[in-house]
Each structure stands twice: as C-alpha cells, then as structure tokens.
Design an enzyme around this catalytic site. Sequence first.
Site, PDB file in Angstrom:
ATOM      1  N   PRO A  23      -1.065  -3.824   6.897  1.00 38.43           N
ATOM      2  CA  PRO A  23      -0.052  -4.623   7.599  1.00 38.43           C
ATOM      3  C   PRO A  23       0.510  -3.824   8.772  1.00 38.43           C
ATOM      4  CG  PRO A  23       0.877  -3.649   5.614  1.00 38.43           C
ATOM      5  CD  PRO A  23      -0.581  -3.313   5.602  1.00 38.43           C
ATOM      6  N   GLN A  77       3.156  -9.679   2.878  1.00 41.05           N
ATOM      7  CA  GLN A  77       4.018  -8.538   2.591  1.00 41.05           C
ATOM      8  C   GLN A  77       5.497  -8.868   2.828  1.00 41.05           C
ATOM      9  OE1 GLN A  77       4.605  -4.741   4.985  1.00 41.05           O
ATOM     10  NE2 GLN A  77       3.332  -3.934   3.314  1.00 41.05           N
ATOM     11  N   CYS A 116       7.441   1.451   5.043  1.00 42.71           N
ATOM     12  CA  CYS A 116       7.759   1.394   6.471  1.00 42.71           C
ATOM     13  C   CYS A 116       8.726   2.505   6.856  1.00 42.71           C
ATOM     14  CB  CYS A 116       8.349   0.039   6.842  1.00 42.71           C
ATOM     15  SG  CYS A 116       8.779  -0.090   8.601  1.00 42.71           S
ATOM     16  N   LYS A 155       2.918  -1.071  -1.397  1.00 45.14           N
ATOM     17  CA  LYS A 155       2.478  -0.057  -0.441  1.00 45.14           C
ATOM     18  C   LYS A 155       3.571   0.999  -0.316  1.00 45.14           C
ATOM     19  CE  LYS A 155      -0.030   0.460   3.895  1.00 45.14           C
ATOM     20  NZ  LYS A 155       0.640   1.636   4.473  1.00 45.14           N
ATOM     21  N   GLY A 219      -4.380   6.060   5.753  1.00 43.39           N
ATOM     22  CA  GLY A 219      -3.956   7.121   6.653  1.00 43.39           C
ATOM     23  C   GLY A 219      -5.110   7.944   7.186  1.00 43.39           C
ATOM     24  N   ASP A 220      -5.235   8.006   8.514  1.00 46.67           N
ATOM     25  CA  ASP A 220      -6.243   8.831   9.188  1.00 46.67           C
ATOM     26  C   ASP A 220      -7.680   8.431   8.879  1.00 46.67           C
ATOM     27  OD1 ASP A 220      -4.254  10.217  10.406  1.00 46.67           O
ATOM     28  OD2 ASP A 220      -4.612  12.130   9.407  1.00 46.67           O
ATOM     29  N   ARG A 243      -4.170   1.656  12.074  1.00 49.35           N
ATOM     30  CA  ARG A 243      -4.184   1.796  13.532  1.00 49.35           C
ATOM     31  C   ARG A 243      -5.580   1.888  14.130  1.00 49.35           C
ATOM     32  NH1 ARG A 243      -0.892   6.928  14.375  1.00 49.35           N
ATOM     33  NH2 ARG A 243      -1.748   7.375  12.313  1.00 49.35           N
TER      34      ARG A 243
END
Length: 334
Positions: A23, A77, A116, A155, A219-220, A243
């Site tokens: 999200p 979410q 978040c 999450k 992540g990453d 991302r």
Amino acid sequence: MKTDTLEKVNTAREKCPPLALAPMAGFSDCTFRLMCYECGADMAVTEMISAKAMTYRDKKTPELARIEKGERSTAIQLFGHEPTVMAEAADLIAKGDFEGCAYGEMPSAIDINMGCPVKKIALSGDGSALMKDPLLAARIVSAVKERVNIPVTVKIRAGWDRASKNAPEIARACADAGADMICVHGRTREEFYNPGVDLDIVKRTRDFVDPRVPVFANGDICDGESAYRMYTNTGCDGLMIGREALGNPWIFEEIKAYFEGREYNSPSKDMRIGAAIALVEQIVADKGEERGIREARGRSAHFIRGLRGSAEVRAALNCAKSLAEFERILAEWK
C-alpha cells in the site's frame, strides 16, 4: 543474468513465493494495481484509509476503497488506533455497506496499518505508533476479527526505534489475536526508508510467530536477486514490493523469472512510455482531465526515470495541462 547464477537459483527453488504490491498513498490505486496484476503480482493492498473517516461516512473515502473487476486478491487497508472504530469501519468495508461503494471484486482481506511512519499519522497514535503498544495492537486485531468474515492482516515495522525493535512480539500478539497474515518492513519508524533493511529482525519475526500464520517481508526488494536474498535469509512466506514497483510494474515478472531460473528481458523504452501513457489516460478517465493530469504527472515520471533525456521530458510533462499535450510530449520523445 549469468548462466551460473541462473542454475544456482533454479536448483535452490522450484517456484516463487507469493508477491504482493504494497500500500502506497497516492500510488496504489486500482489503475496501478491492475497494471501490477497484469505483470505478475499475486495480491495487492489499497492506499491506507482512515477508519474514522469511513465511520463518519466521509464522501471522499469511498474512492480509496474502490476495487476494479480483475483485481483477484486486493485487501483494503485501514489506519486508526481505536478498536471499536476500526471494527466498525472494517465491518462497513467487508460488507460494502457504505455510500459510493464500488466493488468490481470483493475485498480479499482487511489490512491494519501499524507501520506508516509519516509524522501526522504516527503522532496521532496511528500507524507505526501502535508498535509502542502491543496490547492495543492486539485489541484492534481482535475487535476487527470479531466483526468481519474475511481474513485480517497486519503490516508492521521492525519497531518504533533502534532501542525497541519489537516486531517479533508485536507480530505474535497480533497473530494470537487472530491475524491471518503479518507483513513486516525491516526498518523502524525512526529510520523511515534508510538505512538498509534489517533481515535479522524479519527472520526473528518469522521464527517467533506460529508457522501457520504467513509472514511476508517488505523493504529494499528491487529486483530478482534482492527478492531471493530476502526470501532465503529470512524464511518468510511471501514478499511485498513497494517503491521499486513505481514505474516498474514488471518487477513482479522479473522476480518470478529469477526464482524459476528463466531469462528476463527488461521493458523497452517504448514499453515504458506506453505504460506511462496508459496510466495517465486511465487516471484522466476516472478523475477528469484537470485533476487527472495534475495527479498523474509525478506518477508517470517514474516510468521514464533513468532513460536518456528523461529529465527534460519530465520537466515538460510537469507543465502539461491536457491529456493531448501529455501524449504529444511522450510520442515525440519516441
């Protein structure tokens, strides 16, 4: 990709774990989610929605909860910190019992945002602030679980800060309260998106939670190799990509090819430009030309990043005021 690397991966894994689109506020709308599904995503999560706004019947909120036909596994979410409000909002969403509901497919799950890091969210007690209160986190999961008949997922982050990396404890508390899946981002709230993710905290989270409850890692993850490294080093059950999917929905196919030992061909310049145009056209169709162009400028720029001359093209796109002008700029660049 080198042949020896392909052989190594192919002998190590017979298939790729489930891949989910994370999200992301301002990005993870139905237009982009559908694009990611077409490129290999197995599931997705909507932009975060305020539980309080939902219960107050805010007129702008239904747009964020829209799910299109063809979204085979999309969770909605919610963020908030009041168990009763979260439960009421989840109930409305699970049933589609709100004005403006637009479900081409029913939600696959209710996802609870406990990760978040944005200041205005965290300082209100929502998002990653819940990492500081395992009991409240569990109460929220329990309250939501009691009200809905679809899966409830959560999450989280590694913790609030380096001194309190408590993802394993939070994850277990949520799982014990009824969570059907946990996704952990391997950074604390304090770290936002730097430095690199802590693979060990993801692994410890997976090891600390009932093995019947899937734990996804986030992540990453930027390509097949990093996805494989995350999976093999943590023992996670699935991967969530955020991302790196922006402007690159093909990353899901790239990861699957890497796991399966198949050759992967990166999208051509024409494919990237075509995807950017398709994204903008759909956003304009949904929201009108003026608003659509305004919202799509930055999003479309992700598709052409790194290409020769893209900086000048992005500058021109930022000045575009109509869909025709937007399409012309990209067409002439081809």
